[in-house]
Scaffold this active site. Structure first.
Site, PDB file in Angstrom:
ATOM      1  N   GLU A 114     -48.418  66.733  59.155  1.00 27.95           N
ATOM      2  CA  GLU A 114     -47.613  67.253  58.047  1.00 27.95           C
ATOM      3  C   GLU A 114     -46.146  67.374  58.465  1.00 27.95           C
ATOM      4  OE1 GLU A 114     -48.570  67.359  55.135  1.00 27.95           O
ATOM      5  OE2 GLU A 114     -50.747  67.514  55.209  1.00 27.95           O
ATOM      6  N   TYR A 121     -39.301  62.013  55.131  1.00 27.50           N
ATOM      7  CA  TYR A 121     -38.401  62.031  53.976  1.00 27.50           C
ATOM      8  C   TYR A 121     -36.944  62.104  54.428  1.00 27.50           C
ATOM      9  CZ  TYR A 121     -42.730  62.701  51.473  1.00 27.50           C
ATOM     10  OH  TYR A 121     -43.996  62.527  50.990  1.00 27.50           O
ATOM     11  N   GLU A 174     -52.611  69.090  48.763  1.00 28.87           N
ATOM     12  CA  GLU A 174     -52.689  67.756  49.366  1.00 28.87           C
ATOM     13  C   GLU A 174     -53.177  66.692  48.387  1.00 28.87           C
ATOM     14  OE1 GLU A 174     -52.632  67.122  53.024  1.00 28.87           O
ATOM     15  OE2 GLU A 174     -53.104  69.059  53.922  1.00 28.87           O
ATOM     16  N   HIS A 211     -57.075  64.488  54.699  1.00 30.93           N
ATOM     17  CA  HIS A 211     -56.930  65.945  54.746  1.00 30.93           C
ATOM     18  C   HIS A 211     -57.661  66.596  53.571  1.00 30.93           C
ATOM     19  CE1 HIS A 211     -52.813  65.385  56.997  1.00 30.93           C
ATOM     20  NE2 HIS A 211     -53.849  64.902  57.668  1.00 30.93           N
TER      21      HIS A 211
END
Length: 335
Positions: A114, A121, A174, A211
């Site tokens: 994560e 990004y 998620e 996940h």
């Protein structure tokens, strides 16, 4: 300290299995085979954002309108915030409630990836925007009430919810809340634009699908141990949370995507993935207008293509080293 691993003595039939202070993890003695299978899947598909040549998408980026660039930036800064929350709070919030030591190892992997997602990004931002533009978009995201509401709602559950409620919050994040942000890059990929940006998104989606399904499976183990009354009580809570998050997501989607006329299509995609989140938890799909046939086929093609099959337990392969990834299939959302 967690009593599971820090007991003074764990009694057993013979001394060979006693634990005086701290229990070593033994990967040769697996209590739940899915822990090992998930660990192997996640480690086999390890990736880093720095290996994807995002700067090669600059020509495509320059050809987009101001409104299109604004949509992508706002979608991605929203994803950055949610991935930051998941890396800092999500896995940590579930550590005290693991069933096996191997489950905690899987959570460690999820936590790290994560952080990789959140960093990715920033790689996209710096490859396509100026520093001043990046500062403005982060300021917008850190102060946008709709993004902050998502983070606050999920984190309140991480901090104060029951073990099963925490897993629901994580699965919703998620498998559902990320997808309003994923829509734009998948749409451009289907139109042969921003292909390297989309490769990162596809790699993130591949991780998130593991996940979500894994934590959904762990939820189902605990849910099935509840009495019928407790199950019904928890289901009421789950659907109330779903409706609350969906209401906020509709407002966020309108704010971000209305300038390019995509609001309806994005919400259809969001509902499709909300159905996936429910299925990960062991429930039936709820949104009839979120069935696969209602989703924009360009976006669905961005997830899966007929030319490439992706088995859930397949390897990354050497092709990853040159910035490629395998396509997603419908089955990738489920164990």
């Amino acid at each position: 300290m967690r009593k599971k691993y820090f007991n003074e003595i764990l009694a057993s039939e013979d001394n060979r299995h006693s634990v005086h202070y701290y229990k070593s993890i033994d990967w040769n003695q697996i209590e739940d085979g899915l822990d090992k299978a998930t660990w192997e899947k996640l480690t086999s598909q390890f990736w880093l954002d720095t290996r994807i040549p995002v700067s090669n998408d600059r020509n495509d980026w320059r050809m987009l309108s101001d409104q299109e660039r604004d949509v992508i930036n706002k979608a991605f800064v929203g994803l950055t915030l949610l991935d930051t929350l998941q890396s800092e709070e999500g896995a940590n919030a579930m550590r005290d409630d693991v069933r096996t030591q191997h489950e905690e190892a899987v959570l460690n992997n999820i936590l790290f990836m994560e952080s990789v997602h959140a960093k990715s990004y920033s790689t996209i931002f710096i490859s396509l925007n100026t520093t001043n533009e990046i500062d403005k978009i982060f300021d917008w995201g850190n102060n946008n009430l709709l993004i902050q509401y998502k983070a606050k709602r999920i984190n309140e559950i991480y901090q104060n919810g029951s073990p099963l409620q925490k897993k629901v919050a994580s699965v919703f994040l998620e498998s559902f809340l990320f997808y309003s942000g994923f829509y734009a890059p998948l749409w451009y990929l289907g139109n042969n634009k921003l292909e390297n940006v989309a490769e990162i998104i596809k790699l993130i989606i591949r991780d998130e699908s593991v996940h979500g399904t894994y934590l959904g499976y762990k939820f189902q183990l605990g849910f099935n141990e509840l009495s019928e009354d407790k199950q019904n009580e928890l289901k009421d809570w789950i659907y109330a949370l779903l409706f609350d998050l969906m209401k906020n997501e509709e407002k966020f989607t309108e704010e971000v995507y209305s300038q390019v006329g995509w609001t309806y299509d994005v919400m259809t995609f969001v509902k499709y993935n909300a159905n996936k989140a429910l299925q990960n938890l062991g429930f039936e799909a709820f949104y009839q207008d979120g069935m696969p046939e209602h989703v924009n086929p360009i976006v669905m093609n961005g997830i899966s293509t007929e030319s490439s099959n992706h088995d859930f337990f397949s390897q990354v392969g050497n092709s990853y080293l040159i910035g490629e990834s395998e396509a997603m299939d419908e089955d990738d959302y489920n164990f």
